[in-house]
Design a protein around this motif. Structure first.
Motif, PDB file in Angstrom:
ATOM      1  N   SER A 179      27.000  39.580  30.965  1.00  0.00           N
ATOM      2  CA  SER A 179      27.786  38.357  30.756  1.00  0.00           C
ATOM      3  C   SER A 179      29.137  38.430  31.454  1.00  0.00           C
ATOM      4  O   SER A 179      29.738  37.398  31.760  1.00  0.00           O
ATOM      5  CB  SER A 179      27.980  38.102  29.254  1.00  0.00           C
ATOM      6  OG  SER A 179      28.835  39.079  28.689  1.00  0.00           O
ATOM      7  N   ASN A 180      29.619  39.645  31.700  1.00  0.00           N
ATOM      8  CA  ASN A 180      30.913  39.826  32.361  1.00  0.00           C
ATOM      9  C   ASN A 180      30.769  40.365  33.782  1.00  0.00           C
ATOM     10  O   ASN A 180      31.757  40.832  34.363  1.00  0.00           O
ATOM     11  CB  ASN A 180      31.788  40.796  31.549  1.00  0.00           C
ATOM     12  CG  ASN A 180      32.207  40.215  30.212  1.00  0.00           C
ATOM     13  OD1 ASN A 180      32.587  39.054  30.126  1.00  0.00           O
ATOM     14  ND2 ASN A 180      32.137  41.029  29.171  1.00  0.00           N
ATOM     15  N   LEU A 181      29.546  40.317  34.330  1.00  0.00           N
ATOM     16  CA  LEU A 181      29.272  40.972  35.608  1.00  0.00           C
ATOM     17  C   LEU A 181      30.156  40.451  36.737  1.00  0.00           C
ATOM     18  O   LEU A 181      30.742  41.232  37.493  1.00  0.00           O
ATOM     19  CB  LEU A 181      27.797  40.812  35.968  1.00  0.00           C
ATOM     20  CG  LEU A 181      27.332  41.526  37.244  1.00  0.00           C
ATOM     21  CD1 LEU A 181      27.609  43.020  37.146  1.00  0.00           C
ATOM     22  CD2 LEU A 181      25.854  41.281  37.487  1.00  0.00           C
ATOM     23  N   ASP A 182      30.264  39.128  36.866  1.00  0.00           N
ATOM     24  CA  ASP A 182      31.057  38.561  37.962  1.00  0.00           C
ATOM     25  C   ASP A 182      32.525  38.967  37.842  1.00  0.00           C
ATOM     26  O   ASP A 182      33.155  39.365  38.833  1.00  0.00           O
ATOM     27  CB  ASP A 182      30.943  37.035  37.968  1.00  0.00           C
ATOM     28  CG  ASP A 182      29.554  36.568  38.395  1.00  0.00           C
ATOM     29  OD1 ASP A 182      28.816  37.384  38.976  1.00  0.00           O
ATOM     30  OD2 ASP A 182      29.213  35.400  38.127  1.00  0.00           O
ATOM     31  N   LYS A 183      33.062  38.887  36.630  1.00  0.00           N
ATOM     32  CA  LYS A 183      34.470  39.250  36.421  1.00  0.00           C
ATOM     33  C   LYS A 183      34.692  40.733  36.673  1.00  0.00           C
ATOM     34  O   LYS A 183      35.655  41.126  37.334  1.00  0.00           O
ATOM     35  CB  LYS A 183      34.887  38.892  34.991  1.00  0.00           C
ATOM     36  CG  LYS A 183      36.342  39.205  34.677  1.00  0.00           C
ATOM     37  CD  LYS A 183      36.681  38.832  33.251  1.00  0.00           C
ATOM     38  CE  LYS A 183      36.062  39.817  32.268  1.00  0.00           C
ATOM     39  NZ  LYS A 183      36.493  39.573  30.875  1.00  0.00           N
ATOM     40  N   ASN A 184      33.781  41.566  36.157  1.00  0.00           N
ATOM     41  CA  ASN A 184      33.916  43.008  36.344  1.00  0.00           C
ATOM     42  C   ASN A 184      33.773  43.408  37.807  1.00  0.00           C
ATOM     43  O   ASN A 184      34.500  44.282  38.294  1.00  0.00           O
ATOM     44  CB  ASN A 184      32.874  43.754  35.511  1.00  0.00           C
ATOM     45  CG  ASN A 184      33.153  43.695  34.021  1.00  0.00           C
ATOM     46  OD1 ASN A 184      34.249  43.316  33.610  1.00  0.00           O
ATOM     47  ND2 ASN A 184      32.183  44.047  33.215  1.00  0.00           N
ATOM     48  N   LEU A 185      32.823  42.760  38.511  1.00  0.00           N
ATOM     49  CA  LEU A 185      32.624  43.088  39.919  1.00  0.00           C
ATOM     50  C   LEU A 185      33.849  42.708  40.734  1.00  0.00           C
ATOM     51  O   LEU A 185      34.274  43.450  41.615  1.00  0.00           O
ATOM     52  CB  LEU A 185      31.381  42.372  40.452  1.00  0.00           C
ATOM     53  CG  LEU A 185      30.976  42.720  41.899  1.00  0.00           C
ATOM     54  CD1 LEU A 185      30.745  44.228  42.038  1.00  0.00           C
ATOM     55  CD2 LEU A 185      29.736  41.944  42.305  1.00  0.00           C
TER      56      LEU A 185
END
Length: 199
Positions: A179-185
């Motif tokens: 769910s946080n992949l884009d932000k974390n990447l």
């Protein structure tokens, strides 16, 4: 940067930021590209590890921290154009705490400290007591159960098998991480750019 309309010959070129041009040139160098990818993937692995640790503490009734601390980011494989990173625990019970299952003893019984005697037992197990300190009593009501007493005090409950419910903390961590992949990447890439000297 390229801007323009819908027809190919209507595009116009604008001068790129000199720092960005230098970065692009450096990124085409194989060693720099590998280092950039490695830092980005390791940073992403740390985000996943953080989610696993958080899920363990959220899922366990009385977390001790050993399981959470055991998870570490590991580089699995590094090629010219690919990098594999994983997050693993070296604890033998990590998997069964996640998925659940039956725990069976190596010998006859599993010893479970009786909660009312934990302050007396401390970190000891039956093998740490003297030969005649504990008295064995087999349960007449519960199959596969026995007890160890010290005088009149119950010290350990013995079981021939214990069913452990799974915490499913890895499923929870994966859902949170995805769910946080884009932000974390984006954060991981930003850290890699920063390490390369670009703010």
């Amino acid at each position: 940067m390229i801007t323009g309309g819908t027809v190919a010959d209507e595009f116009e070129a604008e001068e790129l930021d000199p720092d960005f041009v230098g970065l692009l040139e450096r990124m085409t160098e194989p060693l720099v590209r590998q280092e950039f990818m490695l830092k980005t993937m390791l940073a992403e692995g740390e985000f996943l590890r953080d989610d696993i640790v958080g899920s363990i503490y959220d899922s366990a009734k009385d977390p001790k921290g050993d399981l959470a601390r055991s998870y570490e980011v590991q580089l699995l494989d590094q090629g010219d154009d690919s990098i594999s990173v994983g997050v693993f625990s070296d604890l033998v019970y990590a998997e069964i705490q996640d998925i659940g299952g039956d725990i069976e003893p190596k010998k006859k019984y599993l010893a479970i400290p009786f909660k009312g005697s934990k302050s007396i037992i401390g970190v000891r197990w039956p093998r740490d007591f003297g030969k005649d300190e504990l008295q064995f009593v087999k349960s007449s009501k519960k199959m596969g159960t026995a007890y160890l007493f010290q005088g009149n005090r119950l010290m350990f409950i013995l079981k021939d098998k214990v069913k452990m419910p799974g915490l499913r903390y890895l499923d929870k961590a994966r859902t949170l991480w995805e769910s946080n992949l884009d932000k974390n990447l984006a954060s991981a890439v930003g850290l890699s750019f920063s390490d390369a000297g670009f703010k």
